[in-house]
Design an enzyme around this catalytic site. Structure first.
Site, PDB file in Angstrom:
ATOM      1  CB  SER A   1      -0.885   0.164   1.110  1.00 57.70           C
ATOM      2  OG  SER A   1      -2.121   1.419   1.530  1.00 57.70           O
TER       3      SER A   1
ATOM      4  CE1 TYR B   1      -4.117  -1.708   4.943  1.00 54.30           C
ATOM      5  CE2 TYR B   1      -3.118   0.218   4.420  1.00 54.30           C
ATOM      6  CZ  TYR B   1      -4.002  -0.680   4.286  1.00 54.30           C
ATOM      7  OH  TYR B   1      -4.331  -0.841   2.798  1.00 54.30           O
TER       8      TYR B   1
HETATM    9  N1  LIG Z   1      -8.966  -1.203  -1.164  1.00 59.77           N
HETATM   10  C1  LIG Z   1      -7.995   0.303  -1.158  1.00 59.77           C
HETATM   11  O1  LIG Z   1      -7.675   1.469  -1.058  1.00 59.77           O
HETATM   12  C2  LIG Z   1      -5.924  -0.022  -1.077  1.00 59.77           C
HETATM   13  C3  LIG Z   1      -4.921   0.593  -0.936  1.00 59.77           C
HETATM   14  C4  LIG Z   1      -3.861  -0.018  -1.324  1.00 59.77           C
HETATM   15  C5  LIG Z   1      -3.435  -1.406  -0.828  1.00 59.77           C
HETATM   16  N2  LIG Z   1      -4.485  -2.235  -0.814  1.00 59.77           N
HETATM   17  C6  LIG Z   1      -4.035  -3.421   0.259  1.00 59.77           C
HETATM   18  O2  LIG Z   1      -5.020  -4.588  -0.986  1.00 59.77           O
HETATM   19  C7  LIG Z   1      -5.610  -5.641  -0.478  1.00 59.77           C
HETATM   20  C8  LIG Z   1      -6.657  -6.106  -1.359  1.00 59.77           C
HETATM   21  O3  LIG Z   1      -7.458  -4.438  -0.887  1.00 59.77           O
HETATM   22  P1  LIG Z   1      -9.190  -4.398  -1.011  1.00 59.77           P
HETATM   23  O4  LIG Z   1      -9.211  -3.104  -0.501  1.00 59.77           O
HETATM   24  O5  LIG Z   1      -9.404  -4.897  -2.188  1.00 59.77           O
HETATM   25  O6  LIG Z   1      -9.622  -6.057   0.108  1.00 59.77           O
HETATM   26  P2  LIG Z   1     -11.611  -6.584   0.713  1.00 59.77           P
HETATM   27  O7  LIG Z   1     -11.232  -6.325   1.606  1.00 59.77           O
HETATM   28  O8  LIG Z   1     -12.266  -5.391  -1.001  1.00 59.77           O
HETATM   29  O9  LIG Z   1     -10.693  -7.556   0.252  1.00 59.77           O
HETATM   30  C9  LIG Z   1      -9.531  -8.231   0.620  1.00 59.77           C
HETATM   31  C10 LIG Z   1     -10.175 -10.333   0.624  1.00 59.77           C
HETATM   32  O10 LIG Z   1      -9.106 -10.563   1.026  1.00 59.77           O
HETATM   33  C11 LIG Z   1     -10.440 -11.587   2.030  1.00 59.77           C
HETATM   34  N3  LIG Z   1      -9.602 -11.987   3.112  1.00 59.77           N
HETATM   35  C12 LIG Z   1      -9.573 -11.324   4.236  1.00 59.77           C
HETATM   36  N4  LIG Z   1      -9.315 -11.376   4.957  1.00 59.77           N
HETATM   37  C13 LIG Z   1      -8.326 -13.171   5.043  1.00 59.77           C
HETATM   38  C14 LIG Z   1      -7.726 -14.278   5.810  1.00 59.77           C
HETATM   39  N5  LIG Z   1      -7.533 -14.161   6.634  1.00 59.77           N
HETATM   40  N6  LIG Z   1      -7.854 -15.471   4.339  1.00 59.77           N
HETATM   41  C15 LIG Z   1      -7.970 -15.092   3.102  1.00 59.77           C
HETATM   42  N7  LIG Z   1      -8.530 -14.064   3.010  1.00 59.77           N
HETATM   43  C16 LIG Z   1      -8.936 -12.677   3.607  1.00 59.77           C
HETATM   44  C17 LIG Z   1     -11.429 -11.515   2.181  1.00 59.77           C
HETATM   45  O11 LIG Z   1     -12.612 -11.820   2.488  1.00 59.77           O
HETATM   46  C18 LIG Z   1     -11.339 -10.224   0.854  1.00 59.77           C
HETATM   47  O12 LIG Z   1     -12.248 -11.336   0.176  1.00 59.77           O
HETATM   48  C19 LIG Z   1      -4.893  -5.486   0.934  1.00 59.77           C
HETATM   49  O13 LIG Z   1      -3.872  -5.767   1.431  1.00 59.77           O
HETATM   50  C20 LIG Z   1      -4.699  -3.911   0.862  1.00 59.77           C
HETATM   51  O14 LIG Z   1      -3.885  -3.179   1.798  1.00 59.77           O
HETATM   52  C21 LIG Z   1      -5.742  -1.589  -1.225  1.00 59.77           C
END
Ligand SMILES: NC(=O)c1ccc[n+]([C@@H]2O[C@H](COP(=O)([O-])OP(=O)(O)OC[C@H]3O[C@@H](n4cnc5c(N)ncnc54)[C@H](O)[C@@H]3O)[C@@H](O)[C@H]2O)c1
Length: 397
Positions: A271, A284
């Site tokens: 991130s 986080y």
């Molecule tokens: N959304 C954003 O703005 C953003 C920005 C930068 C980085 N990220 C990173 O991208 C990645 C995905 O984020 P997102 O926003 O798409 O999340 P999200 O919440 O939309 O999806 C996360 C997925 O991970 C699964 N998950 C959660 N805990 C789990 C576990 N213990 N084992 C297996 N699966 C698990 C959930 O069921 C879900 O399907 C993360 O690492 C997040 O930190 C997100």
């Protein structure tokens, strides 16, 4: 020696021989009890393995005599000299136990002998660097993970959608057809991650690309946050990357014993909060900063196994559920809490955040996929953290 140790070596022998990614599938008589006793498989559709249908395309009469090895360490050398038809079958006898495997490529990949094949293919177009490869995307059921799953499938890869939300993963896999398979996994639980590795070994022999994407946000100030919320964030965002790298890295390392010229990738979805601090979001940001430390350290360690380890650091994914969910999304939460002064609609909250980005929009799945292609294609880089933030975070050292 168990299937989870043997199958990647067999796959490695094919990679070394043909220079293209292959699916190596253990045939029915192979004992798979270790995989089936581990829980996530219970929910994983067994049809996902059978839809690969290796037997349908593979001549079974070939390789009926097993390649015998007296010690497991001899397996790569014995396979290097063995008859390895593609498509076709191969049998190995280790410690008196016979294991049979079928091997095939996905789609129209043309198997050509010679180590330069994969390199030549990568020059054709950027997305082609993942064509035919076997990938796993943790947290692949929704959000960035689902975007990456779609991107990899569209580029011709076979993708395991590995998620705690097994129903969501299975639904997405069903939508995507026989190049996707669902795995129910809790990446923060070692037995569950080990079972995922076993299932992969028992379905495709090994893999080429690990996208460690599953992650959560539990925002909160240091003066107020409960330890349980801090610890959960650390378990899923930080410790789980250790578990995923440990167990899937073992498959990649075993494969490499028979395919020393074949490179594979572990990519952590980090991130922008892994590069700069995040106010009232320390759990986080800390987990993400720590993730980069693991990426750099594992990169140094795994280079001898032909594994590159890198991170992608996206900016905010405003179109994803984390931000745009109409009930629980951050836009609606920030509107209700008055976090953005003067904003009276979700659109105004969104505009406020988009204005922070020099390129004036949030990060998309396509932006992240371009970074994935770059990292896979770039054979001369490891241990890096690549920002994909529209200019919001710029590296300074
Ligand atoms: N959304 C954003 O703005 C953003 C920005 C930068 C980085 N990220 C990173 O991208 C990645 C995905 O984020 P997102 O926003 O798409 O999340 P999200 O919440 O939309 O999806 C996360 C997925 O991970 C699964 N998950 C959660 N805990 C789990 C576990 N213990 N084992 C297996 N699966 C698990 C959930 O069921 C879900 O399907 C993360 O690492 C997040 O930190 C997100």
């Amino acid at each position: 020696m168990s299937l989870v140790e043997i199958a990647p070596v067999v796959r490695g022998a094919y990679l070394a021989r043909y220079g293209v990614p292959v699916l190596v599938t253990p045939l029915a008589e192979v004992p798979t009890q270790s995989a089936s006793t581990l829980d996530p498989l219970a929910e994983v559709p067994t049809e996902s393995a059978s839809t690969l249908d290796p037997l349908a395309e593979v001549p079974t009469e070939s390789a009926s005599k097993p390649q015998k090895v007296s010690t497991p360490a001899d397996l790569p050398q014995v396979l290097a000299d063995a008859d390895l038809p593609l498509p076709g079958t191969v049998a190995v006898e280790v410690d008196g136990q016979t294991y049979r495997f079928s091997a095939r490529t996905l789609g129209d990949l043309t198997p050509l002998p010679g180590a330069r094949t994969a390199e030549a293919r990568s020059a054709a177009s950027r997305s082609a660097v993942v064509a035919g490869k076997v990938a796993v995307v943790t947290g692949g059921a929704q959000g960035f993970g689902a975007e990456i799953v779609h991107g990899l499938i569209d580029s011709g890869a076979f993708v395991y959608i590995a998620d705690l939300n097994g129903d969501g993963a299975a639904a997405l896999a069903a939508e995507l057809g026989d190049r996707a398979a669902a795995i129910t996994v809790n990446v923060a639980d070692e037995a569950s991650v080990a079972a995922m590795a076993e299932q992969i070994a028992a379905t495709t022999g090994g893999l080429d690309l690990v996208i460690s994407n599953a992650g959560i946000v539990r925002a909160g100030g240091v003066l107020e946050q409960e330890l349980s919320a801090f610890a959960l964030t650390t378990d899923i965002n930080y410790t789980a990357f250790f578990l995923v790298t440990k167990h899937l890295g073992r498959l990649l390392a075993a494969q490499h014993t028979a395919a020393p010229g074949w490179m594979s990738d572990i990519i952590q979805i980090n991130s922008k909060s892994g590069l700069v601090g995040s106010n009232k979001n320390g759990a986080y940001a800390g987990s993400k900063f720590g993730g980069i430390g693991l990426v750099q350290s594992f990169a140094l360690e795994l280079v001898e196994h032909g594994v590159k380890v890198n991170a992608i650091c996206p900016g905010n994914f405003y179109d994803g559920p984390l931000w745009s969910d109409p009930d629980k999304g951050l836009f609606v939460q920030y509107l209700r809490s008055g976090k953005v002064p003067g904003a009276t609609t979700v659109d105004e909250v969104r505009e406020f955040y988009e204005a922070k980005v020099p390129l004036r929009r949030g990060t998309t799945g396509a932006d992240v996929m371009r970074a994935v292609y770059y990292i896979v294609e770039q054979a001369y880089e490891t241990g890096q953290a690549l920002p994909v933030t529209g200019g919001q975070v710029m590296l300074s050292s």
